[in-house]
Design an enzyme around this catalytic site. Structure first.
Site, PDB file in Angstrom:
ATOM      1  N   LEU A 281      33.979  26.184 -13.925  1.00  0.00           N
ATOM      2  CA  LEU A 281      34.220  24.923 -13.213  1.00  0.00           C
ATOM      3  C   LEU A 281      34.290  25.187 -11.709  1.00  0.00           C
ATOM      4  CD1 LEU A 281      34.743  21.856 -13.912  1.00  0.00           C
ATOM      5  CD2 LEU A 281      37.137  22.361 -13.391  1.00  0.00           C
ATOM      6  N   GLY A 282      33.137  25.498 -11.122  1.00  0.00           N
ATOM      7  CA  GLY A 282      33.051  25.697  -9.676  1.00  0.00           C
ATOM      8  C   GLY A 282      32.433  24.474  -9.035  1.00  0.00           C
ATOM      9  N   ARG A 283      31.663  24.710  -7.966  1.00  0.00           N
ATOM     10  CA  ARG A 283      31.052  23.584  -7.225  1.00  0.00           C
ATOM     11  C   ARG A 283      30.151  22.751  -8.129  1.00  0.00           C
ATOM     12  NH1 ARG A 283      30.586  28.131  -3.060  1.00  0.00           N
ATOM     13  NH2 ARG A 283      29.161  28.890  -4.665  1.00  0.00           N
ATOM     14  N   ILE A 284      29.228  23.411  -8.843  1.00  0.00           N
ATOM     15  CA  ILE A 284      28.286  22.662  -9.680  1.00  0.00           C
ATOM     16  C   ILE A 284      28.980  22.156 -10.946  1.00  0.00           C
ATOM     17  CG2 ILE A 284      26.094  22.727 -10.914  1.00  0.00           C
ATOM     18  CD1 ILE A 284      25.215  24.962  -8.956  1.00  0.00           C
TER      19      ILE A 284
ATOM     20  N   ARG B 138      37.802  32.285 -15.152  1.00  0.00           N
ATOM     21  CA  ARG B 138      38.791  33.371 -15.148  1.00  0.00           C
ATOM     22  C   ARG B 138      40.138  32.882 -14.658  1.00  0.00           C
ATOM     23  NH1 ARG B 138      34.940  37.257 -11.852  1.00  0.00           N
ATOM     24  NH2 ARG B 138      34.887  35.276 -10.731  1.00  0.00           N
ATOM     25  N   SER B 139      40.113  31.905 -13.757  1.00  0.00           N
ATOM     26  CA  SER B 139      41.384  31.392 -13.235  1.00  0.00           C
ATOM     27  C   SER B 139      41.458  29.885 -13.442  1.00  0.00           C
ATOM     28  CB  SER B 139      41.485  31.713 -11.740  1.00  0.00           C
ATOM     29  OG  SER B 139      40.399  31.108 -11.060  1.00  0.00           O
TER      30      SER B 139
ATOM     31  N   ARG C 297      22.462  31.187 -15.696  1.00  0.00           N
ATOM     32  CA  ARG C 297      21.473  32.259 -15.731  1.00  0.00           C
ATOM     33  C   ARG C 297      21.236  32.602 -17.193  1.00  0.00           C
ATOM     34  NH1 ARG C 297      20.264  30.998 -11.315  1.00  0.00           N
ATOM     35  NH2 ARG C 297      20.435  32.179  -9.396  1.00  0.00           N
TER      36      ARG C 297
ATOM     37  N   ASP D 184      17.621  25.624 -19.162  1.00  0.00           N
ATOM     38  CA  ASP D 184      16.832  25.663 -17.920  1.00  0.00           C
ATOM     39  C   ASP D 184      16.563  27.108 -17.508  1.00  0.00           C
ATOM     40  OD1 ASP D 184      15.645  24.506 -15.532  1.00  0.00           O
ATOM     41  OD2 ASP D 184      17.422  25.155 -14.428  1.00  0.00           O
TER      42      ASP D 184
ATOM     43  N   GLU E 156      12.873  35.507 -17.409  1.00  0.00           N
ATOM     44  CA  GLU E 156      11.958  34.490 -16.841  1.00  0.00           C
ATOM     45  C   GLU E 156      10.786  35.122 -16.119  1.00  0.00           C
ATOM     46  OE1 GLU E 156      14.374  32.010 -14.346  1.00  0.00           O
ATOM     47  OE2 GLU E 156      15.746  31.568 -15.967  1.00  0.00           O
TER      48      GLU E 156
ATOM     49  N   HIS F  86      13.349  26.616 -15.299  1.00  0.00           N
ATOM     50  CA  HIS F  86      14.283  26.890 -14.197  1.00  0.00           C
ATOM     51  C   HIS F  86      14.034  25.923 -13.027  1.00  0.00           C
ATOM     52  CE1 HIS F  86      16.894  30.191 -12.150  1.00  0.00           C
ATOM     53  NE2 HIS F  86      17.129  29.006 -11.602  1.00  0.00           N
TER      54      HIS F  86
HETATM   55  P1  NAP Z   1      30.797  28.629  -7.909  1.00  0.00           P
HETATM   56  O1  NAP Z   1      31.266  27.447  -7.131  1.00  0.00           O
HETATM   57  O2  NAP Z   1      31.125  29.984  -7.395  1.00  0.00           O
HETATM   58  O3  NAP Z   1      31.357  28.468  -9.398  1.00  0.00           O
HETATM   59  C1  NAP Z   1      31.261  29.466 -10.355  1.00  0.00           C
HETATM   60  C2  NAP Z   1      32.312  29.258 -11.421  1.00  0.00           C
HETATM   61  O4  NAP Z   1      32.166  30.256 -12.427  1.00  0.00           O
HETATM   62  C3  NAP Z   1      33.746  29.355 -10.918  1.00  0.00           C
HETATM   63  O5  NAP Z   1      34.495  28.332 -11.497  1.00  0.00           O
HETATM   64  C4  NAP Z   1      34.235  30.702 -11.421  1.00  0.00           C
HETATM   65  O6  NAP Z   1      35.625  30.633 -11.624  1.00  0.00           O
HETATM   66  C5  NAP Z   1      33.443  30.839 -12.728  1.00  0.00           C
HETATM   67  N1  NAP Z   1      33.245  32.227 -13.123  1.00  0.00           N
HETATM   68  C6  NAP Z   1      32.797  33.250 -12.370  1.00  0.00           C
HETATM   69  N2  NAP Z   1      32.757  34.372 -13.092  1.00  0.00           N
HETATM   70  C7  NAP Z   1      33.217  34.056 -14.325  1.00  0.00           C
HETATM   71  C8  NAP Z   1      33.435  34.810 -15.511  1.00  0.00           C
HETATM   72  N3  NAP Z   1      33.179  36.122 -15.565  1.00  0.00           N
HETATM   73  N4  NAP Z   1      33.919  34.160 -16.593  1.00  0.00           N
HETATM   74  C9  NAP Z   1      34.190  32.840 -16.541  1.00  0.00           C
HETATM   75  N5  NAP Z   1      34.002  32.082 -15.447  1.00  0.00           N
HETATM   76  C10 NAP Z   1      33.522  32.685 -14.349  1.00  0.00           C
HETATM   77  O7  NAP Z   1      29.238  28.598  -8.079  1.00  0.00           O
HETATM   78  P2  NAP Z   1      28.247  27.317  -8.123  1.00  0.00           P
HETATM   79  O8  NAP Z   1      27.815  26.995  -6.768  1.00  0.00           O
HETATM   80  O9  NAP Z   1      28.862  26.266  -8.973  1.00  0.00           O
HETATM   81  O10 NAP Z   1      26.980  27.998  -8.878  1.00  0.00           O
HETATM   82  C11 NAP Z   1      27.145  28.566 -10.152  1.00  0.00           C
HETATM   83  C12 NAP Z   1      25.888  29.241 -10.626  1.00  0.00           C
HETATM   84  O11 NAP Z   1      24.935  28.288 -11.059  1.00  0.00           O
HETATM   85  C13 NAP Z   1      25.104  30.059  -9.604  1.00  0.00           C
HETATM   86  O12 NAP Z   1      25.696  31.307  -9.345  1.00  0.00           O
HETATM   87  C14 NAP Z   1      23.747  30.182 -10.270  1.00  0.00           C
HETATM   88  O13 NAP Z   1      23.716  31.305 -11.116  1.00  0.00           O
HETATM   89  C15 NAP Z   1      23.666  28.916 -11.131  1.00  0.00           C
HETATM   90  N6  NAP Z   1      22.647  27.977 -10.604  1.00  0.00           N
HETATM   91  C16 NAP Z   1      21.564  27.667 -11.368  1.00  0.00           C
HETATM   92  C17 NAP Z   1      20.620  26.777 -10.889  1.00  0.00           C
HETATM   93  C18 NAP Z   1      19.423  26.408 -11.689  1.00  0.00           C
HETATM   94  O14 NAP Z   1      18.403  26.086 -11.107  1.00  0.00           O
HETATM   95  N7  NAP Z   1      19.487  26.405 -13.001  1.00  0.00           N
HETATM   96  C19 NAP Z   1      20.757  26.220  -9.622  1.00  0.00           C
HETATM   97  C20 NAP Z   1      21.871  26.552  -8.880  1.00  0.00           C
HETATM   98  C21 NAP Z   1      22.814  27.434  -9.387  1.00  0.00           C
HETATM   99  P3  NAP Z   1      36.549  31.956 -11.719  1.00  0.00           P
HETATM  100  O15 NAP Z   1      36.229  32.788 -10.525  1.00  0.00           O
HETATM  101  O16 NAP Z   1      37.942  31.439 -11.763  1.00  0.00           O
HETATM  102  O17 NAP Z   1      36.165  32.617 -12.983  1.00  0.00           O
HETATM  103  C1  8YV Z   2      16.663  28.176  -7.574  1.00  0.00           C
HETATM  104  C2  8YV Z   2      18.987  28.729  -8.463  1.00  0.00           C
HETATM  105  O1  8YV Z   2      15.754  28.042  -8.619  1.00  0.00           O
HETATM  106  O2  8YV Z   2      20.275  28.316  -6.541  1.00  0.00           O
HETATM  107  C3  8YV Z   2      20.135  28.978  -7.576  1.00  0.00           C
HETATM  108  O3  8YV Z   2      20.954  29.843  -7.926  1.00  0.00           O
HETATM  109  O4  8YV Z   2      18.892  29.263  -9.512  1.00  0.00           O
HETATM  110  C4  8YV Z   2      17.968  27.720  -8.085  1.00  0.00           C
HETATM  111  O5  8YV Z   2      18.456  26.753  -7.241  1.00  0.00           O
HETATM  112  C5  8YV Z   2      16.414  29.506  -7.009  1.00  0.00           C
HETATM  113  O6  8YV Z   2      17.427  30.171  -6.423  1.00  0.00           O
HETATM  114  C6  8YV Z   2      15.281  29.335  -6.002  1.00  0.00           C
HETATM  115  O7  8YV Z   2      14.621  30.463  -5.923  1.00  0.00           O
END
Ligand code: NAP
Ligand code: 8YV
Length: 316
Positions: free
Chosen positions: A151-154, A174-175, A230, A254, A259, A277
């Site tokens: 439960l972070g930004r996204i 984790r927290s 991921r 996704d 990939e 993705h």
């Molecule tokens: P964020 O704000 O840092 O949130 C990550 C969340 O994951 C936090 O709540 C964190 O809380 C939790 N977390 C981290 N490690 C963990 C673990 N080992 N076990 C359980 N929870 C854990 O990041 P965000 O901006 O939301 O982005 C999250 C991820 O989305 C990115 O890192 C990327 O991999 C993925 N993403 C995918 C796409 C796509 O195109 N599909 C696009 C953008 C991002 P705690 O630290 O308390 O555990």
């Molecule tokens: C993008 C992502 O596909 O932001 C991320 O972590 O997985 C996606 O937004 C990628 O990073 C663009 O290359």
């Protein structure tokens, strides 16, 4: 002009803005980028890359005067940020500007699974509606219990987007966060209690295959797995077996382990919705990500500071 090594794609706007201040060397135009870096890496001070390609350790080693790496994406598990920091190289990424878009993608996948969007689309296209009558009923996506893993930004954006569906949100990370949703310290326990599990943690060793067979079995035959984090977060082999056996109901994905390779066994299943993705891949959101990627580089060039460092580099 400062020298920039560019790994992966970039929009025209990014290239135009960067081209005003940097001499750009694009890895994709080189026959052998490693050999090019061996000859020219001394001059490179900046790298632009993305979350998928990252920066290979051998590339890093060939750029001794590197100052900053700007990642087009919020996830940066393909970049060794600790090694970069140890060398005084600051790493930036693109948080927040994509929250809403990735949230939309997660909801899109969930709704497509519940309402059998692909099955019913195929039903109409095949002409079966005319010959066989109405298609089978689906499940309502209203009033479901959804567990958010991360439960972070996204994750928060996903929770917000699900509110109109009367969703009960619970979460595991984790927290514990300062929110009203129920927190589960144990992922298996949460999976047992939810209808849908949405994965949105970072990738990397700490989350590698944390959605394992036990979690998938706890989610169960009526459960839906959505992964927009991921591919490495889910044990793909265990997930395919669970979907094949009916131990897991549906999956909306996704992201994948290797990939753009998606196992044939997964591509053959009817209880999955698969995307290449594209969580953040709209013109609007990619423009915002591109702007932040470039802004970080330009600001560092101007005064040595950056806008959005990764947490490991926040105090550099
Ligand atoms: P964020 O704000 O840092 O949130 C990550 C969340 O994951 C936090 O709540 C964190 O809380 C939790 N977390 C981290 N490690 C963990 C673990 N080992 N076990 C359980 N929870 C854990 O990041 P965000 O901006 O939301 O982005 C999250 C991820 O989305 C990115 O890192 C990327 O991999 C993925 N993403 C995918 C796409 C796509 O195109 N599909 C696009 C953008 C991002 P705690 O630290 O308390 O555990
Ligand atoms: C993008 C992502 O596909 O932001 C991320 O972590 O997985 C996606 O937004 C990628 O990073 C663009 O290359």
């Amino acid at each position: 002009m400062a020298e920039l090594f560019m790994i992966g794609g970039a929009t025209d706007v990014m290239l135009e803005r960067l081209g005003e201040k940097f001499t750009i060397h694009r890895a994709q135009d080189m026959e052998d980028p490693q050999a090019w870096l061996a000859a020219n890496g001394n001059g490179i001070e900046y790298v632009a890359t993305n979350g998928h390609d990252g920066v290979k350790p051998e590339f890093m080693a060939a750029m001794p005067n590197l100052k900053a790496i700007s990642c087009y994406g919020v996830g940066y598990d393909a970049i060794d940020t600790h090694a970069a920091r140890a060398r005084g190289v600051v790493v930036t990424h693109t948080p927040n500007v994509l929250n809403a878009e990735v949230g939309t993608t997660a909801v899109l996948l969930m709704l497509a699974c519940y309402r059998e969007l692909l099955r019913d689309d195929a039903y109409v296209r095949s002409g079966r509606w005319e010959t066989e009558g109405n298609s089978a009923l689906t499940r309502s996506a209203d009033n479901q219990t959804v567990g958010i893993l991360g439960l972070g930004r996204i994750g928060q954006a996903i929770a917000d987007k699900l509110a109109p569906w009367g969703t009960k949100i619970v979460y595991h990370s984790r927290s514990q966060k300062d929110v009203d949703y129920t927190y589960y310290g144990d992922l298996v326990e949460m999976a047992r209690d939810v209808d849908t599990l949405i994965c949105i943690t970072p990738g990397g060793p700490a989350t590698n295959k944390i959605v394992n067979r036990e979690v998938l079995d706890a989610l169960g035959p009526q459960g839906t797995l959505i992964n927009v984090s991921r591919g490495t977060v889910v044990d793909e082999e265990a997930m395919i077996a669970a979907l094949q056996d009916g131990r897991l109901g549906w999956a909306g994905l996704d992201v994948f382990e290797a990939e753009p390779h998606v196992p044939e066994a997964l591509r053959k299943l009817n209880n999955v919705v698969l995307l290449p993705h594209v969580g953040s891949a709209t013109l609007e959101t990619r423009a915002a990500m591109g702007a932040l990627t470039v802004d970080n580089l330009l600001q560092h060039l101007q005064d040595g500071t950056v806008i959005s460092p990764v947490p490991e580099c926040a105090d550099m």
